[in-house]
Every structure is written in structure tokens, then in C-alpha cells.
Design a protein around this motif. Structure first.
Motif, PDB file in Angstrom:
ATOM      1  N   GLU A  46       1.047 -33.668  14.252  1.00 46.41           N
ATOM      2  CA  GLU A  46       1.817 -34.807  15.320  1.00 46.41           C
ATOM      3  C   GLU A  46       2.690 -34.046  16.259  1.00 46.41           C
ATOM      4  N   ALA A  47       3.537 -32.991  15.669  1.00 47.41           N
ATOM      5  CA  ALA A  47       4.502 -32.360  16.448  1.00 47.41           C
ATOM      6  C   ALA A  47       3.909 -31.446  17.400  1.00 47.41           C
ATOM      7  N   LEU A  48       2.674 -30.909  17.253  1.00 49.70           N
ATOM      8  CA  LEU A  48       1.884 -30.072  18.028  1.00 49.70           C
ATOM      9  C   LEU A  48       1.038 -30.807  19.135  1.00 49.70           C
ATOM     10  N   ARG A  49       0.856 -31.903  18.980  1.00 50.41           N
ATOM     11  CA  ARG A  49       0.227 -32.909  19.929  1.00 50.41           C
ATOM     12  C   ARG A  49       0.751 -32.881  21.276  1.00 50.41           C
ATOM     13  N   ARG A  50       0.008 -32.538  22.405  1.00 50.23           N
ATOM     14  CA  ARG A  50       0.764 -32.799  23.708  1.00 50.23           C
ATOM     15  C   ARG A  50      -0.261 -33.876  24.773  1.00 50.23           C
ATOM     16  N   PRO A  51      -0.538 -34.914  24.269  1.00 51.51           N
ATOM     17  CA  PRO A  51      -1.450 -35.674  25.087  1.00 51.51           C
ATOM     18  C   PRO A  51      -1.365 -35.714  26.455  1.00 51.51           C
ATOM     19  N   PRO A  52      -2.152 -35.770  27.321  1.00 50.62           N
ATOM     20  CA  PRO A  52      -1.980 -36.114  28.741  1.00 50.62           C
ATOM     21  C   PRO A  52      -1.198 -37.719  29.159  1.00 50.62           C
ATOM     22  N   LEU A  53      -0.517 -37.540  30.177  1.00 50.19           N
ATOM     23  CA  LEU A  53       0.274 -39.042  30.104  1.00 50.19           C
ATOM     24  C   LEU A  53      -0.317 -39.343  31.386  1.00 50.19           C
ATOM     25  N   VAL A  54      -0.652 -40.651  31.515  1.00 54.24           N
ATOM     26  CA  VAL A  54      -0.949 -41.270  32.745  1.00 54.24           C
ATOM     27  C   VAL A  54       0.066 -42.237  33.234  1.00 54.24           C
ATOM     28  N   LEU A  55       0.517 -41.899  34.522  1.00 54.61           N
ATOM     29  CA  LEU A  55       1.924 -42.580  34.702  1.00 54.61           C
ATOM     30  C   LEU A  55       1.599 -42.799  36.034  1.00 54.61           C
ATOM     31  N   ASP A  56       2.459 -43.876  36.539  1.00 44.03           N
ATOM     32  CA  ASP A  56       2.723 -44.255  38.000  1.00 44.03           C
ATOM     33  C   ASP A  56       3.187 -43.234  38.453  1.00 44.03           C
ATOM     34  N   ALA A  57       2.895 -42.912  40.061  1.00 42.93           N
ATOM     35  CA  ALA A  57       3.437 -41.878  40.644  1.00 42.93           C
ATOM     36  C   ALA A  57       4.642 -41.934  41.358  1.00 42.93           C
ATOM     37  N   THR A  58       5.845 -42.042  40.202  1.00 46.71           N
ATOM     38  CA  THR A  58       7.196 -42.461  40.694  1.00 46.71           C
ATOM     39  C   THR A  58       7.956 -41.439  39.854  1.00 46.71           C
ATOM     40  N   LEU A  59       8.993 -40.918  40.665  1.00 45.34           N
ATOM     41  CA  LEU A  59       9.867 -40.072  40.033  1.00 45.34           C
ATOM     42  C   LEU A  59      10.379 -40.450  38.756  1.00 45.34           C
ATOM     43  N   ASP A  60      10.798 -41.814  38.834  1.00 47.06           N
ATOM     44  CA  ASP A  60      11.410 -42.416  37.640  1.00 47.06           C
ATOM     45  C   ASP A  60      10.628 -42.393  36.227  1.00 47.06           C
ATOM     46  N   ALA A  61       9.180 -42.577  36.582  1.00 55.07           N
ATOM     47  CA  ALA A  61       8.242 -42.535  35.609  1.00 55.07           C
ATOM     48  C   ALA A  61       8.110 -41.196  34.819  1.00 55.07           C
ATOM     49  N   VAL A  62       8.216 -39.955  35.580  1.00 58.52           N
ATOM     50  CA  VAL A  62       8.062 -38.743  35.273  1.00 58.52           C
ATOM     51  C   VAL A  62       9.448 -38.352  34.685  1.00 58.52           C
ATOM     52  N   LEU A  63      10.626 -38.889  35.196  1.00 54.79           N
ATOM     53  CA  LEU A  63      11.925 -38.478  34.422  1.00 54.79           C
ATOM     54  C   LEU A  63      11.978 -39.264  33.137  1.00 54.79           C
ATOM     55  N   GLN A  64      11.470 -40.329  32.927  1.00 57.32           N
ATOM     56  CA  GLN A  64      11.377 -41.195  31.688  1.00 57.32           C
ATOM     57  C   GLN A  64      10.328 -40.439  30.773  1.00 57.32           C
ATOM     58  N   ALA A  65       9.425 -39.501  31.289  1.00 61.08           N
ATOM     59  CA  ALA A  65       8.543 -38.827  30.158  1.00 61.08           C
ATOM     60  C   ALA A  65       9.255 -37.672  29.671  1.00 61.08           C
ATOM     61  N   LEU A  66       9.808 -37.157  30.478  1.00 57.66           N
ATOM     62  CA  LEU A  66      10.774 -35.811  30.281  1.00 57.66           C
ATOM     63  C   LEU A  66      11.692 -36.255  29.094  1.00 57.66           C
ATOM     64  N   LYS A  67      12.434 -37.435  29.259  1.00 62.12           N
ATOM     65  CA  LYS A  67      13.611 -37.901  28.372  1.00 62.12           C
ATOM     66  C   LYS A  67      12.919 -38.029  26.872  1.00 62.12           C
ATOM     67  N   ARG A  68      11.967 -38.867  27.260  1.00 60.53           N
ATOM     68  CA  ARG A  68      10.888 -39.260  25.875  1.00 60.53           C
ATOM     69  C   ARG A  68      10.722 -37.904  25.068  1.00 60.53           C
ATOM     70  N   PHE A  69      10.184 -36.875  25.865  1.00 61.24           N
ATOM     71  CA  PHE A  69       9.852 -35.695  25.169  1.00 61.24           C
ATOM     72  C   PHE A  69      10.992 -34.847  24.530  1.00 61.24           C
ATOM     73  N   GLU A  70      12.002 -34.918  25.233  1.00 61.62           N
ATOM     74  CA  GLU A  70      13.401 -34.536  24.747  1.00 61.62           C
ATOM     75  C   GLU A  70      13.833 -35.005  23.473  1.00 61.62           C
ATOM     76  N   GLN A  71      13.552 -36.207  23.393  1.00 63.68           N
ATOM     77  CA  GLN A  71      13.893 -37.003  22.181  1.00 63.68           C
ATOM     78  C   GLN A  71      13.255 -36.542  20.933  1.00 63.68           C
ATOM     79  N   VAL A  72      11.701 -36.263  21.113  1.00 63.98           N
ATOM     80  CA  VAL A  72      10.860 -36.018  19.954  1.00 63.98           C
ATOM     81  C   VAL A  72      10.959 -34.475  19.683  1.00 63.98           C
ATOM     82  N   ALA A  73      11.145 -33.504  20.654  1.00 63.84           N
ATOM     83  CA  ALA A  73      11.186 -32.314  20.359  1.00 63.84           C
ATOM     84  C   ALA A  73      12.151 -31.797  21.257  1.00 63.84           C
ATOM     85  N   PRO A  74      13.607 -31.705  20.438  1.00 68.28           N
ATOM     86  CA  PRO A  74      14.754 -31.526  21.126  1.00 68.28           C
ATOM     87  C   PRO A  74      14.744 -29.929  21.286  1.00 68.28           C
TER      88      PRO A  74
END
Ligand code: F0G
Length: 464
Positions: free
Chosen positions: A436-464
Motif C-alpha cells: 500500500e505504501a508503494l502504490r502511486r495510483p494516477p489521480l483523475v482530478l478536475d483541472a483546478t489549482l485547488d484540486a491539485v493542491l488538495q492532492a499534494l496535501k493528502r499525499f503529504e499526510q499519508v507519506a510525510p
């Protein structure tokens, strides 16, 4: 189909000129010529190439270790096709082509030796390297053997070359045949090889047959075919292939300044590569190029573990074949042709033989990927196997270890995608958290800055 020669290939002339001959690995019969199936005329076992001239007093001078080392080093500054090849650069200890015959070369070999700092930490082994044969011209170790065997096919004036394959041999053979003006016939198990390998064979112009059988069935059929038609077989039963593949080990020793590592770990399928590496180590030791032998260990997938079972259940005395099944399709082989050669080199070098599960292969592959290197699943068995060998105490933490990565990451994108998208199921998954820790599934997101920032934040929480 026609050939410019009869079914008697003109191999004897070549071997007489360059001082090599064929020796049966079982009955020891020595001959200057080999039949098209590359089997002993007396007992039907496999042949290996030997060099009687090495023991002649006048050859000793030319094979003097320091002289060989400096000649090979000097050739790295040369720009002739033979010297640019990481195989033919070592030609003193290879079968030579007749005068005037050029090698078919794509500048194979010359592959990098990488340090694996993260894997090294995970393993607790301080000196861990990967020799990446996936950096060869067609993306696998097969090219180093193919340049030699395809060149001898052309020298013997064959028009057609053929192989049975789990994908990489066919890609490599098709490329070298195309470069050498030969026609190629590929036999692969239908639906059981990766699309990227199959697409290579098509692009290089091979006649590609997807047979409704497995690899072992394809190889059986090829052996019958070469007895009936003027077709030159380029599987690793062909001993010229193994001579070329030897150069992996020679180049590795050169990269390590002729200081052998404690361990070399290689994946095992049809067992040609382990046999070739072992032969190279034994020959280098005999010639005084190295002063001690590394232990050569072979790792297989649990579902294709014929060599493991041969050693465990039959003490290496007879082959224990299996019905092969693994997602590491390159090594989905149940009846390995070169098993006797592999048993011999394991015994001579004091190596081990282990098998690893599908989940362990997937984890190791992602760990090698996370080093920024990557490899195909069959290559990742080496790292998975190393974990077992460390646990067993066979590999000590202070030992130096070289993993042989046999194929490029891009060889099997379906495996990589299925793993990261969590679309792969495993029979047992004791390493679920690590996967699970090694998986990096592609993320399908709306084309907004907010969506990308959220994705970064979520990643930092699971893999600090
Ligand atoms: N790794 C890769 C990537 C391979 O393609 C193979 C074999 C092996 C390891 C095992 O090597 O057979 O010498 O023990 N591939 C063959 C093929 C069988 O047809 O491409 P081996």
C-alpha cells in the motif's frame, strides 16, 4: 522457405579457425561441429563451447590477465563497431567469427552498474548494486547473447532464424535478424507475453506466431522444426547465446575494478543466463582475471520454481518440471532447458536457489522503481530473493551484493499499472502494508489549482 545452405551448417570451419569446439555437458563428447538442434549426437544432451587453445602454452601469453584487462580498457577509447560493442570488446574469450565476417551489433552491453541506496537500507546490506541489463538496445539482457548467435547464423549462411520465447528473446532476435538481413520466426505462447515485447517483434519485422500453448510447448515445437527445416535456432540452447551473455559478468568485474562481489543474484527461467554468468565466473577465475569466485544465486517465482524443486526434491539429479504460472511472464517456464548447467554453476560457486511469491515480486519491483531505476517483474525476483537470503543468514549484512536486472521497466506496463491501481490480487499478502505504501495510483482530478493542491496535501499526510 529456402536456405542458401543445406541442413549441415558450416560451423566446423568457423570453430577450427577460432579455436573453439562444442562439448556435451553430459557425456563430454567433443566435436568441431554442432547439429541444428545443438544437441549431442551421442546422448542428446546440451552442448557448451570450450576453448582448447586456452591451455596451449603460446595462448597463455595472449590470455595473460593484465594484458587482457588493459586491452579491454583501451578499446573503450576506440570507435570501431567491434569495440563499441560491450560484447565484442571482450573477444579474446569469445568464439571468433571467420575473417571477413562482420558481427551484427547494436552496441549491446555497456550497461550501467547502479548503487541501490534505499533498497540497501531496507535490506540492511551495506553494499548493494544493480547491473541493469534492461539498458541494452532492445531492453533486455538477451542482446548480449543475440549479437554472437545471430552473427554465427549469418556466417553459416542461414536465411531464417527462429526462437520460442516469453517475449524478450523474440524482441531481441527480431532486431538482430533485421540488422543482419536475416528473416525471423517467433513462437510465443498466446496471451501470455506482454504487449510491449510482442509489439517489438512485429516492428522489427518478424513472422510472429502466437501458439495456443505455453513457453515449454513453443520450445518443444521449435526443436522439432529445426530438425525439419533449414532454420537456425536462437534460443539459449544455442551455446553461442551463452558465450555472448558471459560478457555481463566480465563487464561487471571490470566495473568493480576486478574485485568480485560476495554475491551475484540472478532471476531463473530457462536458466541460460545463470549458466552463462556462472561459466564466465569460472573461466575468469581459471584465467586469473579474478582471484576468488562470487556466490551465484538463482531466484525463481514460486509458481515457476522448477530449479528450486529440482534441488530440494531431487538433489539436482533430475529435473522436477512444474506447470508454470506467474505474472512475471518472462520467467513463466516449467521445464527449463539449461537446468543441468545451472545446477553445475550453483554447486561450483556455492550459490543458493530460492523462490518468491507474487506479492513479494510486486513489492520488490516497486522498491526498485522507487530508486528511479525500475525493471520488469522477472528482474525484481532478485531483490525479493535477497530479502530471503538475508533472513536465512546466507547473505551477511557486510557482504557486497550485485542484483542482475534483466529487463527494462517499460517491458511490462500492464503489470506496473495493475499494481499501482491496486488491480492485482495475490493469493497471500503478508506484506499488504508495504504494498500500500508503494502504490502511486494516477489521480483523475478536475483541472483546478485547488484540486491539485488538495492532492499534494493528502499525499503529504499519508507519506510525510
Ligand atoms: N529475466 C527476463 C526479463 C527474461 O526475459 C528472462 C527469460 C529471464 C529473466 C530468465 O532468463 O531464461 O536465461 O533463465 N526470458 C526468455 C525469453 C525465456 O524468451 O525472453 P533465463
Amino acid at each position: 522457405m529456402s536456405s542458401s545452405t543445406t541442413s549441415e551448417p558450416n560451423l566446423s570451419e568457423a570453430s577450427a579457425q577460432s579455436g573453439f569446439c562444442f562439448r556435451c555437458i553430459a557425456c563430454g563428447d567433443v566435436s568441431l561441429r554442432a547439429s541444428q538442434d545443438f544437441r549431442c549426437a551421442h546422448c542428446g544432451d546440451l552442448l557448451e563451447i570450450t576453448y582448447p587453445r586456452w591451455s596451449k602454452p603460446d595462448s597463455k601469453l595472449n590470455l595473460q590477465p593484465d594484458r587482457l584487462k588493459s586491452t579491454w580498457k583501451q578499446r573503450r577509447l576506440s570507435s570501431t563497431p567491434q569495440d563499441l560493442s560491450g560484447v565484442w570488446r571482450f573477444r579474446e574469450i569469445l568464439p571468433m567469427l571467420s575473417g571477413g565476417v562482420n558481427a551484427i551489433t547494436l552496441r549491446e552491453g555497456n550497461t550501467p552498474l547502479y548503487e541501490l541506496p534505499r533498497c540497501s537500507l531496507i535490506m540492511g546490506v551495506s553494499n548493494l548494486f544493480a547491473k541493469h541489463q534492461g539498458m541494452n538496445p532492445t531492453g533486455s539482457f538477451k542482446d548480449t547473447g543475440m549479437t554472437v548467435a545471430a552473427s554465427f547464423a549469418r556466417q553459416a549462411e542461414f536465411r531464417w532464424v527462429a526462437c520460442a520465447s516469453t517475449g524478450n528473446t523474440s524482441a531481441s532476435m527480431a532486431a538482430y535478424a533485421a540488422r543482419g538481413g536475416l528473416r525471423s520466426l517467433v513462437l510465443v505462447p498466446d496471451g501470455k507475453i506482454s504487449w510491449s515485447k510482442l509489439s517489438q517483434a512485429l516492428d522489427y519485422g518478424a513472422v510472429t506466431c502466437q501458439l495456443r500453448t505455453d513457453f515449454d510447448g513453443c520450445l518443444r515445437l521449435l526443436q522439432e522444426l529445426v530438425r525439419r527445416a533449414p532454420v537456425y535456432q536462437l534460443n539459449s540452447i544455442n551455446p553461442f547465446r551463452l558465450e555472448g551473455q558471459k560478457t555481463l559478468a566480465i563487464e561487471l568485474m571490470e566495473q568493480l575494478e576486478w574485485q568480485p562481489p560476495d554475491h551475484i543474484i540472478v532471476p531463473g527461467g530457462n536458466l541460460g543466463n545463470s549458466s552463462a554468468i556462472g561459466k564466465a565466473l569460472l573461466e575468469m577465475f581459471k584465467l586469473g582475471l579474478i582471484s576468488r569466485l562470487p556466490r551465484l544465486s538463482v531466484i525463481q517465482a514460486e509458481g515457476a520454481n522448477a530449479l528450486v524443486r529440482t534441488l530440494r526434491e531431487a538433489h539436482g539429479q533430475r529435473l522436477v518440471p512444474v506447470q508454470a504460472e506467474t505474472r512475471a511472464t518472462a520467467i513463466r517456464i516449467g521445464n527449463p532447458a539449461s537446468w543441468k548447467k545451472a545446477v553445475h554453476v550453483l554447486a561450483e560457486t556455492g550459490g543458493a536457489c530460492e523462490d518468491v511469491s507474487e506479492a513479494e515480486i510486486a513489492q520488490a519491483k516497486a522498491e526498485i522503481g522507487a530508486e528511479g531505476i525500475g525493471c520488469e517483474p522477472a528482474s525484481a525476483v532478485t531483490l525479493a530473493g535477497l530479502k530471503k537470503l538475508v533472513k536465512q543468514g546466507f547473505v551477511k549484512t557486510k557482504d557486497s551484493v550485485v542484483l542482475i536486472l534483466t529487463g527494462n521497466l517499460l517491458k511490462d506496463p500492464d503489470f506496473t499499472m495493475d499494481f499501482h491501481k491496486d488491480e492485482m490480487t495475490f493469493a497471500s499478502e503478508s506484506n499488504a502494508a508495504a504494498l500500500e505504501a508503494l502504490r502511486r495510483p494516477p489521480l483523475v482530478l478536475d483541472a483546478t489549482l485547488d484540486a491539485v493542491l488538495q492532492a499534494l496535501k493528502r499525499f503529504e499526510q499519508v507519506a510525510p
